[in-house]
Design an enzyme around this catalytic site. Structure first.
Site, short mmCIF file in Angstrom:
data_model
loop_
_atom_site.label_atom_id
_atom_site.label_comp_id
_atom_site.label_asym_id
_atom_site.label_seq_id
_atom_site.Cartn_x
_atom_site.Cartn_y
_atom_site.Cartn_z
N ASP A 1 0.82 -1.21 0.00
CA ASP A 1 0.00 0.00 0.00
C ASP A 1 0.86 1.27 0.00
O ASP A 1 2.01 1.26 0.44
CB ASP A 1 -0.89 0.05 1.25
N HIS B 1 3.86 -2.15 3.24
CA HIS B 1 3.80 -0.80 2.67
C HIS B 1 5.10 -0.48 1.93
O HIS B 1 6.19 -0.66 2.48
CB HIS B 1 3.58 0.23 3.78
#
Length: 265
Positions: free
Chosen positions: A70, A217
């Site tokens: 992400d 991430h």
């Protein structure tokens, strides 16, 4: 206090508590973080309506797992992660923020060129539960436009920032043609909190099973630990016979009895 500040603080306290529970080493820590988590959830309950349970894994008998990233693309860490994925010959899914796509369209093109899936992760990473319909539509449309300008199409996959959304958000997102991809709750690794590479590798090794969706991430800050975790854990999971997949859209729609669709709109 403004609603966005309340949600911001409640969410921050909650994720710190979740990270503490994930990596707690003794029963006292578990109790303390459990109390903090309950308090944070009570605060958030005033802003988050109940909604249907969204799938948290992908049932399959093929030992498939889904590694997702992400908040990118990031000019420093996304290329390092892509290098590792290419080294091991695996594909994953990247949920992209529109404002970062605007800054680094060439990285988005590389993600697609190397066989990975992409998804919309909003333009500015807001709390969706605080947006009205117009504001949410704008977040989605601006991201679609940025990705379309970079690679020629808009994605079908969508992931809500922070995982926070209500039923109205779900209905609006689906009405626009997106498929929502969450993550397995035990695989929010809190890599942004620097829990330690060995801790993350251990947790992923212990809990991965067929259909797991792992959340890491590649953007939003220092992701050195994330890169090193990927470097260590991918070969370990490959040795155990897991197959990294990026076909969530097809699997999800088949599971719900829909015709399998492509990855673009």
């Amino acid at each position: 206090m403004e609603a966005n500040k309340i949600v911001d603080w409640a969410h921050l306290i909650g994720v710190i508590a979740e990270a503490g529970l994930t990596y707690a080493s003794d029963s006292n820590d578990l109790k303390r973080y459990g109390v903090i988590k309950e308090a944070a959830q009570d605060m958030l309950s005033h802003y988050r309506e109940p909604h249907e349970d969204l799938p948290r894994r992908v049932p399959n008998g093929e030992n498939k797992i889904y590694l997702t990233f992400d908040d990118g693309p990031d000019p420093v860490y996304t290329p390092q992660i892509l290098d590792l994925l290419k080294k091991y010959g695996i594909t994953c899914t990247f949920f992209l923020m529109g404002e970062r796509v605007r800054e680094h369209p060439h990285i988005v093109k590389r993600i697609l060129d190397e066989g990975h899936a992409i998804g919309n992760h909003t333009y500015t990473h807001p709390y969706m539960v605080l947006l009205n319909e117009k504001e949410l539509n704008e977040e989605l449309s601006r991201t679609d436009e940025a990705i379309r300008d970079a690679v020629g199409f808009a994605p079908v996959l969508f992931r809500p920032p922070y995982g926070l959304l209500n039923q109205g958000d779900i209905d609006l997102v689906r009405a626009r043609g997106y498929e929502i991809m969450m993550w397995s709750e035990e695989f929010e690794m809190f890599d942004w909190s620097f829990p330690g590479v060995d801790n993350m590798v251990r947790l992923i090794e212990e809990k991965t099973e067929s259909g797991s969706i792992i959340l890491l991430h590649d953007g939003g800050g220092n992701r050195e630990e994330t890169v090193r975790t990927v470097e260590k854990v991918v070969p370990l999971l490959l040795e155990r016979g897991f197959h990294f997949a990026s076909d969530y859209l097809e699997q999800s729609r088949n599971e719900h009895g829909h015709e399998a669709a492509g990855t673009a709109r």
